[in-house]
Scaffold this motif. Sequence first.
Motif, PDB file in Angstrom:
ATOM      1  N   ILE A  80      40.468  41.144 -55.695  1.00  0.00           N
ATOM      2  CA  ILE A  80      41.816  40.583 -55.681  1.00  0.00           C
ATOM      3  C   ILE A  80      42.747  41.698 -55.220  1.00  0.00           C
ATOM      4  CG2 ILE A  80      43.660  39.611 -57.103  1.00  0.00           C
ATOM      5  CD1 ILE A  80      41.298  38.723 -59.037  1.00  0.00           C
ATOM      6  N   GLY A  81      43.445  41.470 -54.113  1.00  0.00           N
ATOM      7  CA  GLY A  81      44.344  42.470 -53.552  1.00  0.00           C
ATOM      8  C   GLY A  81      45.745  42.336 -54.105  1.00  0.00           C
ATOM      9  N   ILE A  82      46.301  43.461 -54.553  1.00  0.00           N
ATOM     10  CA  ILE A  82      47.650  43.524 -55.104  1.00  0.00           C
ATOM     11  C   ILE A  82      48.443  44.525 -54.273  1.00  0.00           C
ATOM     12  CG2 ILE A  82      49.050  44.023 -57.160  1.00  0.00           C
ATOM     13  CD1 ILE A  82      47.049  41.782 -57.686  1.00  0.00           C
ATOM     14  N   LEU A  83      49.589  44.119 -53.752  1.00  0.00           N
ATOM     15  CA  LEU A  83      50.442  44.993 -52.952  1.00  0.00           C
ATOM     16  C   LEU A  83      51.420  45.703 -53.885  1.00  0.00           C
ATOM     17  CD1 LEU A  83      50.784  45.673 -49.953  1.00  0.00           C
ATOM     18  CD2 LEU A  83      52.452  43.823 -49.797  1.00  0.00           C
ATOM     19  N   VAL A  84      51.550  47.028 -53.739  1.00  0.00           N
ATOM     20  CA  VAL A  84      52.381  47.833 -54.628  1.00  0.00           C
ATOM     21  C   VAL A  84      53.272  48.788 -53.846  1.00  0.00           C
ATOM     22  CG1 VAL A  84      50.642  47.697 -56.475  1.00  0.00           C
ATOM     23  CG2 VAL A  84      50.669  49.688 -54.957  1.00  0.00           C
ATOM     24  N   GLU A  85      54.358  49.190 -54.475  1.00  0.00           N
ATOM     25  CA  GLU A  85      55.276  50.138 -53.839  1.00  0.00           C
ATOM     26  C   GLU A  85      54.751  51.567 -53.907  1.00  0.00           C
ATOM     27  OE1 GLU A  85      59.956  51.548 -53.998  1.00  0.00           O
ATOM     28  OE2 GLU A  85      59.242  50.003 -55.364  1.00  0.00           O
ATOM     29  N   ASN A  86      54.224  51.967 -55.068  1.00  0.00           N
ATOM     30  CA  ASN A  86      53.761  53.332 -55.268  1.00  0.00           C
ATOM     31  C   ASN A  86      52.352  53.277 -55.842  1.00  0.00           C
ATOM     32  OD1 ASN A  86      53.217  55.789 -56.974  1.00  0.00           O
ATOM     33  ND2 ASN A  86      55.129  56.444 -55.984  1.00  0.00           N
ATOM     34  N   LEU A  87      51.373  53.706 -55.066  1.00  0.00           N
ATOM     35  CA  LEU A  87      49.979  53.566 -55.450  1.00  0.00           C
ATOM     36  C   LEU A  87      49.622  54.392 -56.693  1.00  0.00           C
ATOM     37  CD1 LEU A  87      47.351  52.159 -54.756  1.00  0.00           C
ATOM     38  CD2 LEU A  87      46.875  53.972 -53.107  1.00  0.00           C
ATOM     39  N   GLU A  88      50.044  55.641 -56.740  1.00  0.00           N
ATOM     40  CA  GLU A  88      49.706  56.475 -57.886  1.00  0.00           C
ATOM     41  C   GLU A  88      50.277  55.904 -59.183  1.00  0.00           C
ATOM     42  OE1 GLU A  88      49.190  59.134 -54.355  1.00  0.00           O
ATOM     43  OE2 GLU A  88      50.683  57.670 -54.947  1.00  0.00           O
ATOM     44  N   GLU A  89      51.543  55.499 -59.171  1.00  0.00           N
ATOM     45  CA  GLU A  89      52.163  54.923 -60.370  1.00  0.00           C
ATOM     46  C   GLU A  89      51.477  53.619 -60.765  1.00  0.00           C
ATOM     47  OE1 GLU A  89      56.362  54.488 -59.723  1.00  0.00           O
ATOM     48  OE2 GLU A  89      56.672  56.656 -59.526  1.00  0.00           O
ATOM     49  N   SER A  90      51.109  52.829 -59.792  1.00  0.00           N
ATOM     50  CA  SER A  90      50.459  51.546 -60.070  1.00  0.00           C
ATOM     51  C   SER A  90      49.069  51.735 -60.660  1.00  0.00           C
ATOM     52  CB  SER A  90      50.394  50.695 -58.805  1.00  0.00           C
ATOM     53  OG  SER A  90      51.701  50.344 -58.409  1.00  0.00           O
ATOM     54  N   ILE A  91      48.343  52.727 -60.176  1.00  0.00           N
ATOM     55  CA  ILE A  91      47.019  53.007 -60.746  1.00  0.00           C
ATOM     56  C   ILE A  91      47.153  53.315 -62.232  1.00  0.00           C
ATOM     57  CG2 ILE A  91      45.127  54.698 -60.772  1.00  0.00           C
ATOM     58  CD1 ILE A  91      45.413  54.791 -57.671  1.00  0.00           C
ATOM     59  N   VAL A  92      48.100  54.173 -62.585  1.00  0.00           N
ATOM     60  CA  VAL A  92      48.313  54.530 -63.993  1.00  0.00           C
ATOM     61  C   VAL A  92      48.662  53.282 -64.802  1.00  0.00           C
ATOM     62  CG1 VAL A  92      49.821  55.805 -65.583  1.00  0.00           C
ATOM     63  CG2 VAL A  92      48.945  56.927 -63.515  1.00  0.00           C
ATOM     64  N   ALA A  93      49.581  52.480 -64.314  1.00  0.00           N
ATOM     65  CA  ALA A  93      50.008  51.279 -65.032  1.00  0.00           C
ATOM     66  C   ALA A  93      48.866  50.280 -65.207  1.00  0.00           C
ATOM     67  CB  ALA A  93      51.182  50.618 -64.312  1.00  0.00           C
ATOM     68  N   TRP A  94      48.107  50.034 -64.135  1.00  0.00           N
ATOM     69  CA  TRP A  94      47.001  49.078 -64.206  1.00  0.00           C
ATOM     70  C   TRP A  94      45.887  49.591 -65.117  1.00  0.00           C
ATOM     71  CZ3 TRP A  94      46.154  44.116 -62.524  1.00  0.00           C
ATOM     72  CH2 TRP A  94      47.196  43.540 -61.796  1.00  0.00           C
ATOM     73  N   PHE A 136      42.764  37.140 -51.935  1.00  0.00           N
ATOM     74  CA  PHE A 136      41.412  37.117 -52.485  1.00  0.00           C
ATOM     75  C   PHE A 136      40.506  37.623 -51.379  1.00  0.00           C
ATOM     76  CE2 PHE A 136      42.927  33.347 -55.072  1.00  0.00           C
ATOM     77  CZ  PHE A 136      42.853  33.986 -56.305  1.00  0.00           C
ATOM     78  N   GLY A 137      39.616  38.570 -51.687  1.00  0.00           N
ATOM     79  CA  GLY A 137      38.753  39.158 -50.672  1.00  0.00           C
ATOM     80  C   GLY A 137      37.309  38.718 -50.771  1.00  0.00           C
ATOM     81  N   PHE A 138      36.717  38.410 -49.610  1.00  0.00           N
ATOM     82  CA  PHE A 138      35.314  38.034 -49.486  1.00  0.00           C
ATOM     83  C   PHE A 138      34.656  39.050 -48.562  1.00  0.00           C
ATOM     84  CE2 PHE A 138      37.763  34.260 -50.372  1.00  0.00           C
ATOM     85  CZ  PHE A 138      37.039  33.643 -51.385  1.00  0.00           C
ATOM     86  N   LEU A 139      33.629  39.758 -49.062  1.00  0.00           N
ATOM     87  CA  LEU A 139      32.994  40.821 -48.293  1.00  0.00           C
ATOM     88  C   LEU A 139      31.682  40.389 -47.668  1.00  0.00           C
ATOM     89  CD1 LEU A 139      33.413  44.137 -50.269  1.00  0.00           C
ATOM     90  CD2 LEU A 139      34.867  43.115 -48.548  1.00  0.00           C
ATOM     91  N   ASP A 140      31.228  41.251 -46.745  1.00  0.00           N
ATOM     92  CA  ASP A 140      29.939  41.085 -46.074  1.00  0.00           C
ATOM     93  C   ASP A 140      29.796  39.708 -45.450  1.00  0.00           C
ATOM     94  OD1 ASP A 140      29.265  43.683 -46.786  1.00  0.00           O
ATOM     95  OD2 ASP A 140      28.421  43.050 -48.698  1.00  0.00           O
ATOM     96  N   TYR A 141      30.870  39.272 -44.809  1.00  0.00           N
ATOM     97  CA  TYR A 141      30.864  37.965 -44.162  1.00  0.00           C
ATOM     98  C   TYR A 141      30.110  38.082 -42.850  1.00  0.00           C
ATOM     99  CZ  TYR A 141      32.604  33.406 -45.167  1.00  0.00           C
ATOM    100  OH  TYR A 141      32.672  32.113 -45.578  1.00  0.00           O
ATOM    101  N   PRO A 142      29.009  37.364 -42.692  1.00  0.00           N
ATOM    102  CA  PRO A 142      28.170  37.558 -41.511  1.00  0.00           C
ATOM    103  C   PRO A 142      28.798  37.081 -40.204  1.00  0.00           C
ATOM    104  CG  PRO A 142      27.316  35.775 -42.854  1.00  0.00           C
ATOM    105  CD  PRO A 142      28.467  36.388 -43.607  1.00  0.00           C
ATOM    106  N   GLU A 143      29.609  36.053 -40.232  1.00  0.00           N
ATOM    107  CA  GLU A 143      30.177  35.485 -39.003  1.00  0.00           C
ATOM    108  C   GLU A 143      31.682  35.283 -39.156  1.00  0.00           C
ATOM    109  OE1 GLU A 143      28.648  34.973 -36.126  1.00  0.00           O
ATOM    110  OE2 GLU A 143      26.768  35.717 -36.960  1.00  0.00           O
ATOM    111  N   VAL A 144      32.432  36.367 -39.075  1.00  0.00           N
ATOM    112  CA  VAL A 144      33.883  36.294 -39.261  1.00  0.00           C
ATOM    113  C   VAL A 144      34.519  35.368 -38.226  1.00  0.00           C
ATOM    114  CG1 VAL A 144      36.023  37.638 -39.173  1.00  0.00           C
ATOM    115  CG2 VAL A 144      34.060  38.513 -40.425  1.00  0.00           C
ATOM    116  N   GLU A 145      34.118  35.484 -36.979  1.00  0.00           N
ATOM    117  CA  GLU A 145      34.733  34.659 -35.931  1.00  0.00           C
ATOM    118  C   GLU A 145      34.470  33.169 -36.146  1.00  0.00           C
ATOM    119  OE1 GLU A 145      35.211  36.978 -31.878  1.00  0.00           O
ATOM    120  OE2 GLU A 145      33.164  37.173 -32.677  1.00  0.00           O
TER     121      GLU A 145
END
Length: 172
Positions: free
Chosen positions: A11-25, A91-100
């Motif tokens: 699950i991708g979360i967009l943040v303003e400050n990565l270091e601060e967000s890591i601590v908070a999460w 939401f992320g799906f990895l190792d997708y064999p046929e993206v196109e």
Amino acid sequence: MTKTPRLIDHIGILVENLEESIVAWEKATGYTFGPIGRYRTERWRDHSDATPHPHDARISFSAEGPPFIELMEFHGEGTHSATEGEGFHHFGFLDYPEVESKMAELAEAGIGHDGESLDEGGRPILWFTEKRDLNGIRLEFVAATPQPVVADDGSELAESLVTLPAGWTDQD
């Protein structure tokens, strides 16, 4: 016969400050986050510029999952910019064999795309759906090929530091 759906990898979360967000999460969830990496490519396209251009997003993944949590710092003018606001990104799906073929299948269903990373031959190796087509939420499909991920300082990722999902290794 019913087709078995693919499981959400992260699950991708967009943040303003990565270091601060890591601590908070970490405090809020008890999860631990790996080292900061960069999804760095010279071949990114999105609504800000349809011509392939540089993209250098700072990211960190939780060690716990799936689904993993991916924190991504604001970057650029398009899909990862501050204009998107902090919060849920995809939401992320990895190792997708046929993206196109998945792109074509979803296009037939009326779902567009906004954001893609291209390989040297111009084929998509990662792409996002258009968020307006799925109730304000993107899906991310990542090909089963190496992705252009490096350490935060731009160096090659050391194996001991890799906590990124399987398949996310550095690429020239």
